[in-house]
Design a protein around this motif. Structure first.
Motif, PDB file in Angstrom:
ATOM      1  N   GLN A   4       1.208   2.017 -14.246  1.00  0.00           N
ATOM      2  CA  GLN A   4       1.190   1.176 -13.053  1.00  0.00           C
ATOM      3  C   GLN A   4       2.579   1.118 -12.411  1.00  0.00           C
ATOM      4  O   GLN A   4       2.704   1.110 -11.187  1.00  0.00           O
ATOM      5  CB  GLN A   4       0.741  -0.246 -13.423  1.00  0.00           C
ATOM      6  CG  GLN A   4      -0.712  -0.367 -13.867  1.00  0.00           C
ATOM      7  CD  GLN A   4      -1.667  -0.508 -12.704  1.00  0.00           C
ATOM      8  OE1 GLN A   4      -1.250  -0.515 -11.550  1.00  0.00           O
ATOM      9  NE2 GLN A   4      -2.952  -0.608 -12.990  1.00  0.00           N
ATOM     10  N   TYR A  19       2.988   4.551 -10.593  1.00  0.00           N
ATOM     11  CA  TYR A  19       2.086   4.761  -9.461  1.00  0.00           C
ATOM     12  C   TYR A  19       2.329   3.770  -8.321  1.00  0.00           C
ATOM     13  O   TYR A  19       2.125   4.112  -7.157  1.00  0.00           O
ATOM     14  CB  TYR A  19       0.633   4.642  -9.931  1.00  0.00           C
ATOM     15  CG  TYR A  19       0.181   5.707 -10.898  1.00  0.00           C
ATOM     16  CD1 TYR A  19       0.705   6.996 -10.847  1.00  0.00           C
ATOM     17  CD2 TYR A  19      -0.793   5.427 -11.853  1.00  0.00           C
ATOM     18  CE1 TYR A  19       0.270   7.973 -11.728  1.00  0.00           C
ATOM     19  CE2 TYR A  19      -1.241   6.402 -12.744  1.00  0.00           C
ATOM     20  CZ  TYR A  19      -0.708   7.669 -12.683  1.00  0.00           C
ATOM     21  OH  TYR A  19      -1.141   8.624 -13.556  1.00  0.00           O
ATOM     22  N   ALA A  65      -1.588   3.272  -7.306  1.00  0.00           N
ATOM     23  CA  ALA A  65      -2.169   3.151  -8.643  1.00  0.00           C
ATOM     24  C   ALA A  65      -3.671   3.436  -8.650  1.00  0.00           C
ATOM     25  O   ALA A  65      -4.173   4.177  -9.508  1.00  0.00           O
ATOM     26  CB  ALA A  65      -1.889   1.765  -9.213  1.00  0.00           C
TER      27      ALA A  65
END
Length: 377
Positions: free
Chosen positions: A337, A340, A344
């Motif tokens: 997470q 990203y 994400a």
């Protein structure tokens, strides 16, 4: 200093290599990527069924004499009873182990024939402890992969070695515990006999169950490793063929190795799929020296410093590497997470789909999600 990837295999691994070398190979001429996923699945299932049936028969045949002797000499003196029991157990167990190892080796060999790795092999991986046959031998015999630090990457950076040891002991003791639980629960509920048959014979179906389960586990892991091997080589060859070696900046190239290195650390083991991917990119970029490639904060810093296109490329590679062992750990979900960020949802869906394809043996579907480029997602 990096440990060599050409170290001598263990004696047990050499036992597996000896048999794999002797098995004849059939060549249909088709590459793994020319066979539809449905056909690959069907053929792997056929190999699995044959392996399970044979392993169950071996379990039944080898456990029967142990139980027979135990029942036959129940009323004899302790010396006679346990003397016979120990002798027969040692011989029968040795025979069972050899037969199970042979069945496992034959099964993974048959799966490897389906993949036709000779079409996707790379010269840098043909020999050494991460050669195909070495990987298959360790898979079939359930030998741990070697604990190496390639480019200084420590796969156990986030996990206790003591915990790994305890988990290993629990895994190896599963059959003994199952037999004891079944035997004493039946003895408590129905007595020493069931339908006129001594309760001790309940160990036969337990042994058959675990033998079949182990063969299934071995074949699925062999399929995962073979698919990973083929895909890693395909990915690396595509990166070279598409000209990315000339386009990527020096910082982005380091980011590639950090993407794979951190995936290894988050997975908490040296899964061969990730190592093959790491070795191929190490070879592509001609890197030999350590440079904190398992440092997560450095990887996040790299993502901030490279161009948006290169960031997309690195996130592609991180996603592929994280999926390559066929599962997602809680640590991976938490850290990914961070990498990203606002993208994400896009990358996590790709990661979940790719993991599922690898775990369930859909090679071509997995390949479609392994593309590396400068486009987001």
């Amino acid at each position: 200093m990096n440990e060599p990837t050409t170290a001598l295999p263990s004696r047990f691994e050499r036992f597996g290599l000896y048999h794999l070398e002797r098995f004849e190979r059939e060549n249909t001429g088709e590459t793994a990527f020319e066979i539809p996923d449905e056909e690959l699945t069907r053929q792997v299932n056929r190999i699995s069924v044959k392996g399970v049936v044979l392993s169950c028969l071996v379990g039944m045949i080898c456990v029967f004499p142990i139980i027979y002797v135990d029942v036959r000499f129940t009323n004899a003196s302790a010396w006679v009873h346990y003397g016979w029991l120990i002798a027969v157990t040692v011989v029968a167990t040795a025979i069972e182990f050899y037969c199970l190892f042979y069945i496992s080796l034959k099964a993974v060999h048959k799966v490897s024939e389906l993949i036709h790795l000779e079409h996707v092999m790379h010269e840098s991986l043909e020999d050494g402890i991460f050669g195909v046959k070495n990987i298959l031998a360790r898979t079939a015999l359930e030998i741990n992969d070697p604990e190496l630090k390639i480019l200084g990457i420590d796969p156990f950076k986030r996990i206790s070695k003591k915990n790994l040891f305890v988990l290993g002991l629990l895994y190896k003791g599963k059959i003994i515990v199952s037999n004891l639980l079944l035997k004493y629960s039946l003895r408590f509920t129905v007595g020493s006999r069931l339908l006129g048959v001594p309760i001790l014979y309940a160990a036969i179906p337990v042994e058959m169950f675990w033998n079949g389960l182990v063969i299934l586990k071995v074949i699925r892991e062999a399929r995962l490793r073979l698919f990973g091997y083929a895909l890693a080589n395909k990915i690396a060859d595509s990166v070279a063929a598409d000209g990315y070696l000339e386009i990527l900046s020096p910082e982005a190239k380091k980011g590639c190795l950090r993407a794979i290195g951190n995936a290894v650390v988050m997975t908490q083991n040296y899964h061969p799929n990730m190592i093959i991917l790491l070795l191929r990119f190490k070879d592509l970029f001609q890197v030999e020296e350590e440079d904190r490639y398992d440092d997560w904060e450095l990887f996040l810093e790299t993502l901030r410093e490279v161009s948006e296109q290169e960031r997309n490329f690195l996130l592609d590679l991180l996603t592929v590497a994280a999926a390559f062992d066929g599962k997602l750990s809680p640590i991976e979900k938490e850290h990914l997470q961070e990498a990203y960020q606002q993208d994400a949802e896009l990358y996590l869906k790709r990661l979940t789909d790719l993991t599922s394809h690898l775990k369930n043996g859909r090679l071509n579907a997995a390949l479609s999600l392994c593309q590396l480029d400068f486009i987001k997602g």
